[in-house]
Design a protein around this motif. Structure first.
Motif, PDB file in Angstrom:
ATOM      1  N   ALA A 188      32.261   0.688  39.103  1.00  0.00           N
ATOM      2  CA  ALA A 188      31.245   1.116  40.063  1.00  0.00           C
ATOM      3  C   ALA A 188      30.061   0.189  39.838  1.00  0.00           C
ATOM      4  N   PHE A 189      29.547  -0.391  40.893  1.00  0.00           N
ATOM      5  CA  PHE A 189      28.441  -1.348  40.781  1.00  0.00           C
ATOM      6  C   PHE A 189      28.823  -2.529  39.876  1.00  0.00           C
ATOM      7  N   GLY A 190      30.110  -2.918  39.923  1.00  0.00           N
ATOM      8  CA  GLY A 190      30.575  -4.092  39.185  1.00  0.00           C
ATOM      9  C   GLY A 190      30.999  -3.854  37.753  1.00  0.00           C
ATOM     10  N   GLN A 191      30.834  -2.638  37.229  1.00  0.00           N
ATOM     11  CA  GLN A 191      31.205  -2.355  35.839  1.00  0.00           C
ATOM     12  C   GLN A 191      32.007  -1.062  35.752  1.00  0.00           C
ATOM     13  N   ALA A 192      33.067  -1.102  34.943  1.00  0.00           N
ATOM     14  CA  ALA A 192      33.793   0.124  34.625  1.00  0.00           C
ATOM     15  C   ALA A 192      33.037   0.769  33.465  1.00  0.00           C
ATOM     16  N   HIS A 193      32.529   1.984  33.683  1.00  0.00           N
ATOM     17  CA  HIS A 193      31.717   2.639  32.666  1.00  0.00           C
ATOM     18  C   HIS A 193      31.850   4.156  32.783  1.00  0.00           C
ATOM     19  N   GLY A 194      31.532   4.825  31.705  1.00  0.00           N
ATOM     20  CA  GLY A 194      31.519   6.278  31.685  1.00  0.00           C
ATOM     21  C   GLY A 194      30.111   6.775  31.458  1.00  0.00           C
ATOM     22  N   HIS A 195      29.928   8.067  31.629  1.00  0.00           N
ATOM     23  CA  HIS A 195      28.653   8.720  31.341  1.00  0.00           C
ATOM     24  C   HIS A 195      28.945   9.902  30.431  1.00  0.00           C
ATOM     25  N   LEU A 196      28.118  10.066  29.418  1.00  0.00           N
ATOM     26  CA  LEU A 196      28.248  11.190  28.507  1.00  0.00           C
ATOM     27  C   LEU A 196      26.855  11.743  28.217  1.00  0.00           C
ATOM     28  N   ALA A 197      26.784  13.044  28.000  1.00  0.00           N
ATOM     29  CA  ALA A 197      25.486  13.661  27.711  1.00  0.00           C
ATOM     30  C   ALA A 197      25.635  14.756  26.678  1.00  0.00           C
TER      31      ALA A 197
ATOM     32  N   MET B 143      33.120  -0.372  29.622  1.00  0.00           N
ATOM     33  CA  MET B 143      34.446  -0.740  29.109  1.00  0.00           C
ATOM     34  C   MET B 143      34.556  -2.256  28.978  1.00  0.00           C
ATOM     35  N   ARG B 144      35.322  -2.709  27.998  1.00  0.00           N
ATOM     36  CA  ARG B 144      35.554  -4.160  27.829  1.00  0.00           C
ATOM     37  C   ARG B 144      36.351  -4.710  29.008  1.00  0.00           C
ATOM     38  N   ARG B 145      37.388  -3.967  29.395  1.00  0.00           N
ATOM     39  CA  ARG B 145      38.232  -4.352  30.530  1.00  0.00           C
ATOM     40  C   ARG B 145      38.470  -3.118  31.397  1.00  0.00           C
ATOM     41  N   SER B 146      38.479  -3.268  32.695  1.00  0.00           N
ATOM     42  CA  SER B 146      38.686  -2.112  33.569  1.00  0.00           C
ATOM     43  C   SER B 146      40.107  -1.548  33.444  1.00  0.00           C
ATOM     44  N   SER B 147      41.000  -2.271  32.796  1.00  0.00           N
ATOM     45  CA  SER B 147      42.366  -1.782  32.588  1.00  0.00           C
ATOM     46  C   SER B 147      42.495  -0.938  31.318  1.00  0.00           C
ATOM     47  N   ASP B 148      41.438  -0.868  30.492  1.00  0.00           N
ATOM     48  CA  ASP B 148      41.485  -0.042  29.282  1.00  0.00           C
ATOM     49  C   ASP B 148      41.761   1.407  29.664  1.00  0.00           C
ATOM     50  N   THR B 149      42.467   2.125  28.792  1.00  0.00           N
ATOM     51  CA  THR B 149      42.803   3.523  29.083  1.00  0.00           C
ATOM     52  C   THR B 149      42.067   4.502  28.159  1.00  0.00           C
ATOM     53  N   SER B 150      41.042   4.000  27.481  1.00  0.00           N
ATOM     54  CA  SER B 150      40.212   4.883  26.671  1.00  0.00           C
ATOM     55  C   SER B 150      38.838   4.251  26.471  1.00  0.00           C
ATOM     56  N   LEU B 151      37.884   5.104  26.142  1.00  0.00           N
ATOM     57  CA  LEU B 151      36.520   4.666  25.883  1.00  0.00           C
ATOM     58  C   LEU B 151      35.932   5.631  24.862  1.00  0.00           C
ATOM     59  N   SER B 152      35.216   5.116  23.901  1.00  0.00           N
ATOM     60  CA  SER B 152      34.644   5.947  22.846  1.00  0.00           C
ATOM     61  C   SER B 152      33.120   5.806  22.820  1.00  0.00           C
ATOM     62  N   ALA B 153      32.451   6.903  22.512  1.00  0.00           N
ATOM     63  CA  ALA B 153      30.987   6.903  22.402  1.00  0.00           C
ATOM     64  C   ALA B 153      30.597   7.885  21.307  1.00  0.00           C
ATOM     65  N   ASP B 154      29.682   7.468  20.456  1.00  0.00           N
ATOM     66  CA  ASP B 154      29.251   8.292  19.328  1.00  0.00           C
ATOM     67  C   ASP B 154      27.785   8.703  19.485  1.00  0.00           C
ATOM     68  N   PHE B 155      27.506   9.931  19.133  1.00  0.00           N
ATOM     69  CA  PHE B 155      26.157  10.491  19.200  1.00  0.00           C
ATOM     70  C   PHE B 155      25.651  10.782  17.797  1.00  0.00           C
ATOM     71  N   VAL B 156      24.414  10.430  17.521  1.00  0.00           N
ATOM     72  CA  VAL B 156      23.708  10.865  16.318  1.00  0.00           C
ATOM     73  C   VAL B 156      22.466  11.567  16.847  1.00  0.00           C
ATOM     74  N   LEU B 157      22.392  12.882  16.610  1.00  0.00           N
ATOM     75  CA  LEU B 157      21.386  13.716  17.253  1.00  0.00           C
ATOM     76  C   LEU B 157      20.243  14.101  16.330  1.00  0.00           C
ATOM     77  N   ARG B 158      19.037  14.087  16.909  1.00  0.00           N
ATOM     78  CA  ARG B 158      17.816  14.482  16.197  1.00  0.00           C
ATOM     79  C   ARG B 158      17.515  15.933  16.573  1.00  0.00           C
ATOM     80  N   PRO B 159      17.246  16.798  15.581  1.00  0.00           N
ATOM     81  CA  PRO B 159      16.911  18.191  15.908  1.00  0.00           C
ATOM     82  C   PRO B 159      15.730  18.251  16.891  1.00  0.00           C
ATOM     83  N   ALA B 160      15.807  19.208  17.803  1.00  0.00           N
ATOM     84  CA  ALA B 160      14.751  19.361  18.833  1.00  0.00           C
ATOM     85  C   ALA B 160      13.483  19.925  18.236  1.00  0.00           C
TER      86      ALA B 160
END
Length: 162
Positions: free
Chosen positions: A121-130, A145-162
């Protein structure tokens, strides 16, 4: 001998190599001050839907979104944390409700959700996480994603207490 000690101290201090004396007087590397929180990414919140339902899978599946959630400072894995996931896929646009879903982290702070293949979308294969619960500060991610043919994507969160 004093010059050698002074020079060595100056070297260790200037390079950031810090040593601590452990049990028995043995020098060991000092522990890091902590794990830095993940900053929100520009464009990460685009088409976000507060309260997206927790689902077993988004659409027909075939693509895996995975990652971890840890606490800032000590890096402890955080079980039971809600992660919302959405993307432009073979089955719908990222603004479509059917392209959104949420999952919870397991006892190791890991999450995994199957969804349709992400497409560019808009030239890049990407995901959104929240992460958007109240215990920690909100974080929105937009990994590409590195390649639009990839079949997985990983994202890591390190969260600060509110």
């Amino acid at each position: 001998m004093a010059d050698l000690v002074t020079t060595r101290r100056r070297f260790l201090t200037s390079t950031g190599a810090v040593m601590a004396v452990g049990l028995g007087g043995i020098a060991v590397p000092a522990r890091a001050q902590g794990v830095a929180p993940t900053p929100s990414m520009r464009g990460g919140a685009n088409n976000y839907r507060p309260g997206a339902p927790i689902v077993k899978r988004i659409g027909g599946g075939g693509f895996w979104m995975t990652g971890t959630v840890r606490r800032a400072g000590d890096g402890v894995p955080l079980p039971g944390q809600r992660i919302q996931i959405w993307a432009h896929t073979t089955e719908g646009h990222e603004r479509d409700a059917r392209s959104h879903g949420a999952t919870l982290t397991d006892e190791n702070g890991e999450f995994r959700l199957e969804m349709p293949q992400i497409v560019p979308a808009f030239g890049q294969a990407h995901g959104h996480l929240a992460y958007d619960s109240e215990e920690f500060e909100s974080v929105f991610l937009r990994p590409v994603m590195r390649r639009s043919s990839d079949t997985s994507l990983s994202a890591d969160f390190v969260l600060r207490p509110a």
